[in-house]
Enzyme design. Structure first.
Site, short mmCIF file in Angstrom:
data_model
loop_
_atom_site.label_atom_id
_atom_site.label_comp_id
_atom_site.label_asym_id
_atom_site.label_seq_id
_atom_site.Cartn_x
_atom_site.Cartn_y
_atom_site.Cartn_z
N ASP A 1 49.19 40.80 -21.66
CA ASP A 1 48.39 39.60 -22.00
C ASP A 1 48.62 38.57 -20.92
O ASP A 1 48.91 38.90 -19.78
CB ASP A 1 48.85 39.09 -23.37
CG ASP A 1 50.24 38.47 -23.30
OD1 ASP A 1 50.45 37.41 -23.90
OD2 ASP A 1 51.09 39.03 -22.60
N ASP B 1 57.56 36.17 -28.40
CA ASP B 1 58.07 35.09 -29.27
C ASP B 1 58.93 34.12 -28.45
O ASP B 1 58.85 32.91 -28.63
CB ASP B 1 58.90 35.68 -30.43
CG ASP B 1 58.01 36.42 -31.43
OD1 ASP B 1 58.53 37.26 -32.18
OD2 ASP B 1 56.78 36.18 -31.45
N PHE C 1 52.26 44.88 -24.02
CA PHE C 1 50.83 44.57 -24.08
C PHE C 1 50.52 43.51 -23.02
O PHE C 1 51.01 42.39 -23.12
CB PHE C 1 50.48 44.09 -25.50
CG PHE C 1 51.25 44.82 -26.55
CD1 PHE C 1 52.09 44.16 -27.43
CD2 PHE C 1 51.19 46.21 -26.62
CE1 PHE C 1 52.83 44.85 -28.39
CE2 PHE C 1 51.93 46.91 -27.57
CZ PHE C 1 52.75 46.23 -28.45
N HIS D 1 57.46 35.91 -39.06
CA HIS D 1 56.12 35.32 -38.93
C HIS D 1 55.43 35.16 -40.28
O HIS D 1 54.95 36.12 -40.86
CB HIS D 1 55.27 36.18 -37.99
CG HIS D 1 55.88 36.31 -36.62
ND1 HIS D 1 56.05 35.23 -35.79
CD2 HIS D 1 56.41 37.37 -35.97
CE1 HIS D 1 56.64 35.62 -34.68
NE2 HIS D 1 56.88 36.90 -34.77
N ASP E 1 58.48 43.71 -26.20
CA ASP E 1 57.29 42.85 -26.05
C ASP E 1 57.30 41.75 -27.08
O ASP E 1 57.17 40.57 -26.76
CB ASP E 1 56.02 43.68 -26.19
CG ASP E 1 54.79 42.77 -26.16
OD1 ASP E 1 54.53 42.10 -27.18
OD2 ASP E 1 54.14 42.70 -25.12
N TYR E 2 57.45 42.12 -28.36
CA TYR E 2 57.46 41.12 -29.45
C TYR E 2 58.53 40.05 -29.16
O TYR E 2 58.29 38.86 -29.32
CB TYR E 2 57.78 41.79 -30.78
CG TYR E 2 56.68 42.58 -31.44
CD1 TYR E 2 56.99 43.51 -32.41
CD2 TYR E 2 55.34 42.42 -31.12
CE1 TYR E 2 56.02 44.25 -33.07
CE2 TYR E 2 54.35 43.16 -31.75
CZ TYR E 2 54.70 44.06 -32.74
OH TYR E 2 53.71 44.80 -33.38
N1 56B Z 1 52.09 40.82 -25.29
C1 56B Z 1 51.72 40.26 -26.45
N2 56B Z 1 50.61 39.49 -26.48
C2 56B Z 1 50.29 38.95 -27.68
C3 56B Z 1 51.02 39.13 -28.85
C4 56B Z 1 50.35 38.41 -29.85
C5 56B Z 1 50.68 38.26 -31.28
N3 56B Z 1 51.65 39.18 -31.78
C6 56B Z 1 52.61 38.56 -32.65
C7 56B Z 1 52.32 38.86 -34.03
C8 56B Z 1 53.29 39.58 -34.58
C9 56B Z 1 54.27 39.97 -33.59
O1 56B Z 1 55.55 39.77 -34.06
C10 56B Z 1 53.99 39.08 -32.42
O2 56B Z 1 54.86 38.00 -32.41
C11 56B Z 1 49.26 37.80 -29.26
N4 56B Z 1 49.26 38.14 -27.96
C12 56B Z 1 48.41 37.67 -26.88
O3 56B Z 1 48.99 36.44 -26.43
C13 56B Z 1 47.94 35.56 -26.02
C14 56B Z 1 47.95 34.36 -26.95
O4 56B Z 1 49.07 33.59 -26.65
P1 56B Z 1 49.08 32.04 -27.12
O5 56B Z 1 47.90 31.37 -26.35
O6 56B Z 1 50.46 31.55 -26.70
O7 56B Z 1 48.87 32.05 -28.62
C15 56B Z 1 46.64 36.34 -26.14
O8 56B Z 1 46.42 37.06 -24.94
C16 56B Z 1 46.99 37.34 -27.24
O9 56B Z 1 46.18 38.50 -27.17
C17 56B Z 1 52.20 39.95 -28.78
O10 56B Z 1 52.94 40.19 -29.74
N5 56B Z 1 52.49 40.48 -27.55
#
Ligand code: 56B
Length: 341
Positions: free
Chosen positions: A239, A319, A237, A53, A314-315
């Site tokens: 989301d 992704d 997490f 990233h 989760d990550y």
């Molecule tokens: N479960 C989970 N939810 C995550 C993330 C992240 C960002 N983490 C990244 C950064 C470094 C790591 O390597 C991850 O790749 C954002 N969100 C949630 O997603 C939603 C946004 O989605 P979209 O509208 O498509 O952008 C929003 O609820 C946001 O709170 C995660 O990692 N896990």
């Protein structure tokens, strides 16, 4: 403050009583098998957070930890009503949407000399300054900008009053325990109190608090102050993307009635029964996937407990969801406007 059941205990309680969302044992098993080879890849590990990233900090410094705290304080509700009209932020020649639009706006502000990661600055930011820093390059603004302003002022004030303005101070107080850091965050920063009531029982998800601990672990590369011995005790997490990908990959299933509401674009309220079922079952489903993955490796005589945990799963899934938007368009994500995810 009486402690609530942990997100994992809450998830089990919800999954055992859920009516409109089900965890599919067969789907969980086959997804774990499909992930078997992936989890031993380099980018599945904690290093993936930086190498995959480009907007994430490269350093493992106090400033990088401050970046993580600011971003995860605002890490909620990026979805747009229409896919053809959404907030986009241009940074270094590339347009970013969703969560990445937040990161791009933060990096854009820092490049412009705005000290956006400093609590001294965002504790007293005005609404106009917040609108400017998080401005969109389309006519669609970032959602919930007023809430973002309130949450920034609140979190910045607490950080100044209780932790000398530095989230690293809070991290050091956790003495390398993920659970202790999670508790410190939830107890001191009200906007992170992601809780609900399900069948008359209080439950917790702590999505932003848990991802804050996870991203702190990642930005510190699992070393020094970020060497959390209990990182595996975190859950995924909850989301709005993870549930979508779990249903797409058939590890989880929605009732016809719920699927119909999702296709109609119904807006749920944070704490609605079906919203709580979606979030609780997602956490429980991923706990079972991790369990199966570890068992598959155990059968091969390999202990992968250092390489497989809910954070890394989760990550990977998040992704994956980002990279497979098109394939997933028949599974709508659930729509909620809130500051929790
Ligand atoms: N479960 C989970 N939810 C995550 C993330 C992240 C960002 N983490 C990244 C950064 C470094 C790591 O390597 C991850 O790749 C954002 N969100 C949630 O997603 C939603 C946004 O989605 P979209 O509208 O498509 O952008 C929003 O609820 C946001 O709170 C995660 O990692 N896990």
């Amino acid at each position: 403050m009486a402690a609530l059941p942990s997100p994992l205990e809450s998830a089990r309680f919800i999954a055992e009583r859920s009516r409109d969302v089900s965890v599919e044992e067969e789907g969980v098993r086959s997804l774990a098998e499909a992930l078997f080879d992936k989890v031993s890849a380099e980018e599945f590990g904690v290093a993936g957070w930086k190498c995959l990233h480009e907007l994430n900090p490269r350093a493992a410094s106090e400033e990088a930890v401050s970046w993580v705290f600011l971003v995860d304080t605002l890490n909620f509700s990026f979805w747009s009503e229409r896919d053809d009209r959404k907030c986009l932020v241009k940074y270094k020649g590339k347009s970013y949407s969703g969560y990445w639009s937040l990161c791009a706006a933060v990096n854009r502000a820092l490049d412009d000399g705005i000290p956006i990661t400093s609590a001294l600055y965002y504790a007293t930011m005005t609404l106009e300054q917040v609108r400017h820093v998080f401005r969109s390059d389309t006519e669609v603004p970032m959602p919930l900008i007023e809430e973002r302003h309130r949450v920034l002022n609140e979190s910045g004030t607490v950080l100044l009053e209780k932790f000398g303005g530095s989230f690293l101070t809070c991290v050091k107080m956790s003495e390398k325990s993920a659970q202790k850091l999670l508790r410190l965050v939830v107890e001191n920063f009200p906007s992170y109190r992601d809780e609900a009531v399900f069948e008359n029982k209080k439950v917790s998800f702590y999505k932003r608090a848990q991802i804050l601990v996870a991203d702190t672990w990642s930005v510190l590369e699992g070393k020094g102050d970020g060497c959390f011995g209990d990182i595996s005790s975190l859950t995924i997490f909850a989301d709005y993307r993870i549930p979508q990908v779990l249903v797409h990959l058939k590890a989880m299933k929605y009732s016809e009635e719920l699927m119909k509401k999702l296709h109609e674009g119904v807006i749920f309220q944070s704490g609605d029964k079906q919203e709580v079922e979606i979030r609780g079952c997602s956490i429980w489903c991923c706990a079972l996937i991790c369990k199966h993955l570890l068992e598959l490796y155990e059968k091969k005589g390999q202990d992968m407990s250092e390489k497989i945990n809910a954070v890394l799963l989760d990550y990977y899934l998040w992704d994956y969801a980002r990279d497979h938007r098109e394939d997933m368009k028949d599974i709508p994500f659930h729509r909620v406007r809130c500051i929790y995810y």
